[in-house]
Design an enzyme around this catalytic site. Structure first.
Site, PDB file in Angstrom:
ATOM      1  N   ASP A  82     -13.165 -38.990  -2.310  1.00 39.67           N
ATOM      2  CA  ASP A  82     -13.737 -37.796  -2.931  1.00 39.67           C
ATOM      3  C   ASP A  82     -13.788 -37.984  -4.449  1.00 39.67           C
ATOM      4  O   ASP A  82     -12.785 -38.324  -5.077  1.00 39.67           O
ATOM      5  CB  ASP A  82     -12.868 -36.583  -2.578  1.00 39.67           C
ATOM      6  CG  ASP A  82     -13.469 -35.270  -3.017  1.00 39.67           C
ATOM      7  OD1 ASP A  82     -14.712 -35.174  -3.094  1.00 39.67           O
ATOM      8  OD2 ASP A  82     -12.694 -34.318  -3.266  1.00 39.67           O
ATOM      9  N   GLY A 210     -16.625 -27.705  -3.578  1.00 43.84           N
ATOM     10  CA  GLY A 210     -16.147 -26.423  -4.090  1.00 43.84           C
ATOM     11  C   GLY A 210     -16.365 -25.281  -3.120  1.00 43.84           C
ATOM     12  O   GLY A 210     -16.740 -24.179  -3.517  1.00 43.84           O
ATOM     13  N   ASN A 252     -16.739 -29.387   1.867  1.00 47.12           N
ATOM     14  CA  ASN A 252     -15.441 -29.813   1.350  1.00 47.12           C
ATOM     15  C   ASN A 252     -14.476 -28.641   1.262  1.00 47.12           C
ATOM     16  O   ASN A 252     -14.831 -27.564   0.754  1.00 47.12           O
ATOM     17  CB  ASN A 252     -15.602 -30.432  -0.038  1.00 47.12           C
ATOM     18  CG  ASN A 252     -16.235 -31.800  -0.006  1.00 47.12           C
ATOM     19  OD1 ASN A 252     -16.811 -32.220   0.996  1.00 47.12           O
ATOM     20  ND2 ASN A 252     -16.136 -32.520  -1.106  1.00 47.12           N
TER      21      ASN A 252
END
Length: 307
Positions: A82, A210, A252
């Site tokens: 990530d 986010g 995510n």
């Protein structure tokens, strides 16, 4: 079962109107909680490692923990980097066995982002590794990823970016943001922009970063037992479910896991002041991660029974 590429996962997600959860991992309990939830729900999983997690646990520990987890499951699992900041870290984890990497050049000028992403793509594809890139910028703070401004992804630039880099999936900015403080007013996502991008690059997997919901019950619990995280506000889950039904194939989730663990540990420590065995509070934290991930799989991502 060995680690897999996201390719088949995303193909199923795109056509099936659901998304795969990409859950950030930092230690054994988080990995165990995620894996238990995935097994119970028979859901494909992406476990992702940030630069901060790599620094905290060490790449060797993370990969060995994943090896242990894979011995006990037949689920398809992707190990993903990530927010890779540069070519070197992407190369390191590719050589270390990761099956997917994200190169984050979103802070760079357009052509520099393309050049960096293309460099990673060329190396990764030669090893059979998937590459996620990012265009646009999310405001907020997540470990080493910091931005004070939000720059929405331009649909026409997205087309050019994908064509010139050869990346396999693209993280876009449509209103989500990093951290626990995502919105001050009414939460909204730019679905018109998402649909425009999807129409210009059909069948191409889109990613949302986010995207934690900052579950209010855990904010309340944490604050009740000594925390000070007032005003935290995430992405409403109905908006995420809508995104998952469109071109978004990967969502995510990091902050929600951290918040659930911290709230439960605070509660346990306050209610058990004589307890000093880490297995007590870490065991409760592991349960919280499992239930959080199960909830996301069933109610937000829609990927239960998709194995």
């Amino acid at each position: 079962m060995p680690l897999v590429s996201p390719k088949q996962m995303f193909k199923g997600a795109y056509t099936g109107g659901y998304a795969i959860g990409a859950f950030n991992v930092n230690n054994m309990e988080i990995i165990q909680g995620i894996m238990e939830a995935g097994s119970e729900e028979q859901a494909p999983l992406i476990l992702q490692v940030s630069a901060g997690a790599k620094k905290y646990a060490g790449l060797g520990y993370i990969t060995k923990l994943m090896e242990a987890a894979l011995l006990e499951t037949d689920l398809p699992v992707v190990l993903h980097l990530d927010h890779g900041a540069n070519f070197e870290i992407c190369k390191e984890v590719i050589d270390g066995g990761f099956t997917s990497v994200m190169i984050d050049g979103s802070h760079l000028p357009f052509d520099e982002n393309i050049a960096l992403t293309k460099q990673v793509v060329e190396y990764a594809h030669d090893k059979g590794v998937w590459v996620e890139a990012e265009l646009g910028r999310l405001a907020g703070v997540e470990e080493d990823v910091v931005s004070e401004e939000h720059i929405y992804t331009d649909p026409d630039e997205a087309v050019e970016f994908v064509e010139r880099t050869g990346c396999d999936s693209l993280a876009i900015a449509i209103g989500t943001s990093h951290g626990a403080y995502k919105f001050t007013g009414v939460a909204k996502l730019d679905f018109e922009r998402l649909d425009k991008i999807a129409s210009l690059i059909p069948d191409f997997p889109i990613v949302l970063h986010g995207a934690s919901s900052v579950v209010p019950e855990f904010v309340v619990m944490a604050n009740e037992f000594g925390a000070n995280i007032g005003g935290a506000k995430g992405v409403p889950e109905d908006l995420l479910r809508k995104a998952a039904s469109k071109a978004v194939c990967k969502i995510n989730i990091d902050t929600d896991i951290r918040l659930a663990m911290t709230a439960v540990i605070r509660k346990f420590m306050a209610e058990n002041p004589t307890e000093f065995d880490p297995r007590g509070y870490l065991g409760e934290a592991r349960k919280a991660v499992k239930e959080m991930v199960r909830h996301k799989i069933t109610n937000v991502l829609g990927c239960s029974n998709k194995v």
